[in-house]
Enzyme design. Structure first.
Site, PDB file in Angstrom:
ATOM      1  N   SER A 160       0.862  -1.181   0.000  1.00  0.00           N
ATOM      2  CA  SER A 160       0.000   0.000   0.000  1.00  0.00           C
ATOM      3  C   SER A 160       0.893   1.223   0.000  1.00  0.00           C
ATOM      4  O   SER A 160       2.079   1.146   0.358  1.00  0.00           O
ATOM      5  CB  SER A 160      -0.888  -0.006   1.252  1.00  0.00           C
ATOM      6  OG  SER A 160      -1.500   1.250   1.456  1.00  0.00           O
ATOM      7  N   TYR A 198      -1.969  -1.353  10.429  1.00  0.00           N
ATOM      8  CA  TYR A 198      -2.070  -1.587   8.986  1.00  0.00           C
ATOM      9  C   TYR A 198      -0.802  -1.107   8.284  1.00  0.00           C
ATOM     10  O   TYR A 198      -0.217  -1.825   7.458  1.00  0.00           O
ATOM     11  CB  TYR A 198      -3.292  -0.864   8.431  1.00  0.00           C
ATOM     12  CG  TYR A 198      -3.518  -1.068   6.955  1.00  0.00           C
ATOM     13  CD1 TYR A 198      -4.091  -2.237   6.480  1.00  0.00           C
ATOM     14  CD2 TYR A 198      -3.156  -0.090   6.035  1.00  0.00           C
ATOM     15  CE1 TYR A 198      -4.304  -2.426   5.116  1.00  0.00           C
ATOM     16  CE2 TYR A 198      -3.358  -0.269   4.676  1.00  0.00           C
ATOM     17  CZ  TYR A 198      -3.934  -1.433   4.226  1.00  0.00           C
ATOM     18  OH  TYR A 198      -4.140  -1.616   2.874  1.00  0.00           O
TER      19      TYR A 198
END
Length: 259
Positions: A144, A157
């Site tokens: 990401s 995350y």
């Protein structure tokens, strides 16, 4: 990379980016798609849609919980035995929880680490060992933009996505002699079911899963090892390199105040 007559395994294929990648691979001409996720009904529906749209494609449904290493090993071994070598592994399965660090719930932290990192590790290990025997393969690990630029309220995350970048870099060096490529995909905020309940960061415009998938395939064809998606991602990475203090201030202004 050429996709014709190849076998690809995509995790997280039941929805979002994984589903979009599976669809783009079918369109690109892979001969066999192994679809992995926990939801068998959603996988079955996708398999029917793809085989109807692309005659000649074989879509195989593999319902699997990636956090169960024994099940991962058994499923991969059986799939390899029954359907032949896997040429492309796309690790897309993941989960995200948003909260301030001080309010984080340990079960959610454990879930993110178990799926995003340990689940990815488990299936990559099983597939990579077999790719070594055939001296061919490509592994795509979906990280990401938060694997490059950590975001407040997304600490765990971000940590898992940073870890995926390091893991991929290490594998790239270890597996190169076996003709196995390791690629990282770094999308920014994407409009999927996974993020629908997240508080949006100011000024961040989500992109479609289809755009992420198309960018991945284009990057694979160009033999790139790291694929950033979208101008916002490139801008954030360059800002981090050239003016990290400025980026920190922007992130503090952009973070949702209600989290």
């Amino acid at each position: 990379m050429h996709f014709q007559s190849k076998t690809a395994l995509v995790t997280g294929a039941s929805r979002g980016i994984g589903r979009a990648i599976a669809t783009e691979l079918a369109q690109a001409g892979v001969s066999r798609l192994m679809l992995v996720a926990r939801n068998q009904d959603q996988l079955q529906q996708l398999a029917i849609e793809l085989t109807n749209a692309y005659p000649g494609l074989e879509a195989i449904v593999l319902p699997l919980d990636l956090t169960d290493p024994i099940a991962v090993n058994t499923t991969v071994a059986k799939a390899w035995r029954d359907y032949g070598p896997i040429h492309l592994l796309v690790n897309c399965a993941g989960v995200a929880h948003q909260n301030s660090f001080l309010k984080a719930r340990l079960p959610e932290v454990h879930q993110e680490i178990s799926l995003n990192l340990l689940g990815l590790y488990a299936i990559t290990r099983c597939v990579a060992r077999r790719m070594v025997s055939q001296q061919e393969g490509t592994i795509v690990n979906v990280s990401s933009l938060m694997g490059k630029v950590a975001a407040p309220t997304m600490a765990t995350y971000s940590a898992t996505k940073f870890a995926i970048l390091g893991f991929s870099q290490a594998l790239r060096g270890e597996l190169a002699n076996y003709n196995i490529r390791v690629v990282t995909l770094l999308p920014t905020l994407t409009d999927t079911d996974m993020v629908k309940d997240l508080q949006r960061f100011r000024w961040v415009r989500p992109m479609t899963a289809k755009r992420v998938a198309k960018t991945l395939l284009r990057g694979l064809r160009q033999n790139r090892t790291e694929i950033l998606v979208g101008w916002q991602s490139h801008l954030a990475v360059w800002c981090q390199r050239l003016a990290p203090g400025l980026l920190d201030r922007i992130l503090l202004l952009a973070v949702p105040q209600s989290v």
